[in-house]
Design a protein around this motif. Structure first.
Motif, PDB file in Angstrom:
ATOM      1  N   ILE A 110       0.884  -1.165   0.000  1.00  0.00           N
ATOM      2  CA  ILE A 110       0.000   0.000   0.000  1.00  0.00           C
ATOM      3  C   ILE A 110       0.922   1.215   0.000  1.00  0.00           C
ATOM      4  CG2 ILE A 110      -1.667   1.333   1.324  1.00  0.00           C
ATOM      5  CD1 ILE A 110      -2.567  -1.314   2.581  1.00  0.00           C
ATOM      6  N   LYS A 111       0.695   2.117  -0.942  1.00  0.00           N
ATOM      7  CA  LYS A 111       1.493   3.345  -1.001  1.00  0.00           C
ATOM      8  C   LYS A 111       0.537   4.511  -1.213  1.00  0.00           C
ATOM      9  CE  LYS A 111       5.683   1.229  -2.696  1.00  0.00           C
ATOM     10  NZ  LYS A 111       6.728   1.227  -3.702  1.00  0.00           N
ATOM     11  N   ILE A 112       0.704   5.541  -0.391  1.00  0.00           N
ATOM     12  CA  ILE A 112      -0.119   6.744  -0.505  1.00  0.00           C
ATOM     13  C   ILE A 112       0.818   7.924  -0.737  1.00  0.00           C
ATOM     14  CG2 ILE A 112      -1.749   8.262   0.673  1.00  0.00           C
ATOM     15  CD1 ILE A 112      -2.681   5.797   2.252  1.00  0.00           C
ATOM     16  N   TYR A 113       0.492   8.697  -1.773  1.00  0.00           N
ATOM     17  CA  TYR A 113       1.295   9.852  -2.144  1.00  0.00           C
ATOM     18  C   TYR A 113       0.483  11.129  -1.937  1.00  0.00           C
ATOM     19  CZ  TYR A 113       4.456   6.576  -4.421  1.00  0.00           C
ATOM     20  OH  TYR A 113       5.336   5.552  -4.668  1.00  0.00           O
ATOM     21  N   ASP A 114       1.164  12.181  -1.562  1.00  0.00           N
ATOM     22  CA  ASP A 114       0.544  13.493  -1.510  1.00  0.00           C
ATOM     23  C   ASP A 114       0.253  13.931  -2.937  1.00  0.00           C
ATOM     24  OD1 ASP A 114      -0.228  16.081  -0.434  1.00  0.00           O
ATOM     25  OD2 ASP A 114       1.684  16.806  -1.258  1.00  0.00           O
ATOM     26  N   LYS A 115      -0.974  14.321  -3.205  1.00  0.00           N
ATOM     27  CA  LYS A 115      -1.385  14.664  -4.563  1.00  0.00           C
ATOM     28  C   LYS A 115      -0.602  15.854  -5.115  1.00  0.00           C
ATOM     29  CE  LYS A 115      -5.514  15.453  -7.312  1.00  0.00           C
ATOM     30  NZ  LYS A 115      -6.969  15.550  -7.297  1.00  0.00           N
ATOM     31  N   LYS A 116      -0.373  16.837  -4.276  1.00  0.00           N
ATOM     32  CA  LYS A 116       0.284  18.071  -4.733  1.00  0.00           C
ATOM     33  C   LYS A 116       1.774  17.865  -5.021  1.00  0.00           C
ATOM     34  CE  LYS A 116      -0.895  22.590  -3.414  1.00  0.00           C
ATOM     35  NZ  LYS A 116      -1.144  23.568  -2.357  1.00  0.00           N
ATOM     36  N   SER A 117       2.487  17.277  -4.079  1.00  0.00           N
ATOM     37  CA  SER A 117       3.943  17.161  -4.212  1.00  0.00           C
ATOM     38  C   SER A 117       4.406  15.816  -4.778  1.00  0.00           C
ATOM     39  CB  SER A 117       4.599  17.364  -2.843  1.00  0.00           C
ATOM     40  OG  SER A 117       4.265  16.289  -1.981  1.00  0.00           O
ATOM     41  N   LYS A 119       4.871  13.267  -3.114  1.00  0.00           N
ATOM     42  CA  LYS A 119       5.754  12.697  -2.098  1.00  0.00           C
ATOM     43  C   LYS A 119       5.076  11.491  -1.451  1.00  0.00           C
ATOM     44  CE  LYS A 119       8.205  13.995   2.073  1.00  0.00           C
ATOM     45  NZ  LYS A 119       8.624  15.090   2.925  1.00  0.00           N
ATOM     46  N   LEU A 120       5.828  10.409  -1.242  1.00  0.00           N
ATOM     47  CA  LEU A 120       5.312   9.236  -0.554  1.00  0.00           C
ATOM     48  C   LEU A 120       5.106   9.591   0.916  1.00  0.00           C
ATOM     49  CD1 LEU A 120       4.626   6.172  -0.678  1.00  0.00           C
ATOM     50  CD2 LEU A 120       7.028   5.752  -0.084  1.00  0.00           C
ATOM     51  N   ILE A 121       3.866   9.468   1.408  1.00  0.00           N
ATOM     52  CA  ILE A 121       3.579   9.853   2.793  1.00  0.00           C
ATOM     53  C   ILE A 121       3.152   8.673   3.655  1.00  0.00           C
ATOM     54  CG2 ILE A 121       3.058  12.255   2.253  1.00  0.00           C
ATOM     55  CD1 ILE A 121       0.064  11.504   2.339  1.00  0.00           C
ATOM     56  N   TYR A 122       2.839   7.531   3.036  1.00  0.00           N
ATOM     57  CA  TYR A 122       2.498   6.332   3.806  1.00  0.00           C
ATOM     58  C   TYR A 122       2.776   5.106   2.947  1.00  0.00           C
ATOM     59  CZ  TYR A 122      -0.053   2.790   6.392  1.00  0.00           C
ATOM     60  OH  TYR A 122      -0.379   1.653   7.083  1.00  0.00           O
ATOM     61  N   SER A 123       3.343   4.074   3.553  1.00  0.00           N
ATOM     62  CA  SER A 123       3.530   2.804   2.860  1.00  0.00           C
ATOM     63  C   SER A 123       3.448   1.666   3.862  1.00  0.00           C
ATOM     64  CB  SER A 123       4.867   2.767   2.117  1.00  0.00           C
ATOM     65  OG  SER A 123       5.936   2.770   3.033  1.00  0.00           O
ATOM     66  N   ASN A 124       2.981   0.535   3.375  1.00  0.00           N
ATOM     67  CA  ASN A 124       2.889  -0.650   4.210  1.00  0.00           C
ATOM     68  C   ASN A 124       2.967  -1.870   3.311  1.00  0.00           C
ATOM     69  OD1 ASN A 124       2.591  -2.292   6.405  1.00  0.00           O
ATOM     70  ND2 ASN A 124       0.435  -1.874   6.725  1.00  0.00           N
TER      71      ASN A 124
END
Length: 116
Positions: free
Chosen positions: A82-89, A91-96
């Motif tokens: 699971i990878k979550i990126y900030d839409k604007k930048s 940038k990877l902000i969460y991974s599991n």
């Protein structure tokens, strides 16, 4: 000499956490997330040659159930990610990383016969 090595080891274990990424990860949580959890239930089905994932239900909880300090998985263990990126930048902000029991089923006698 042994005394100095002992003090060096103690220094590393006591002071290195102050310089670790955990401090940055805490900032990430406050910057990018609200306190809350979205639980996603899904079905993971298939046989030895195929797999499908379908969504079942979503649940919203008022508090974050995870670790606020370690938002990025560093272990790279698990077949699924699971990878979550900030839409604007971007940038990877969460991974599991994780595994499911489906991997065990894929090698079972039923799965080898094509049973989903």
């Amino acid at each position: 000499m042994k005394k100095y090595i002992f003090y060096l080891v103690i220094f590393v274990f006591v002071f290195m956490p102050l310089f670790s990424e955990n401090k940055v990860d805490r900032i990430h949580f406050k910057k990018y997330f609200k306190d809350g959890t979205l639980r996603i239930d899904y079905y993971h089905i298939g046989n030895s040659n195929s797999e499908e994932i379908t969504l079942d239900k979503n649940y919203k909880y008022k508090i974050w159930a995870g670790n606020k300090k370690n938002l990025l998985t560093k272990s790279k263990i698990g077949m699924y990610h699971i990878k979550i990126y900030d839409k604007k930048s971007q940038k990877l902000i969460y991974s599991n990383d994780f595994n499911s029991y489906f991997g065990e089923y894929q090698s079972s006698a039923k799965a080898l016969k094509g049973i989903k």
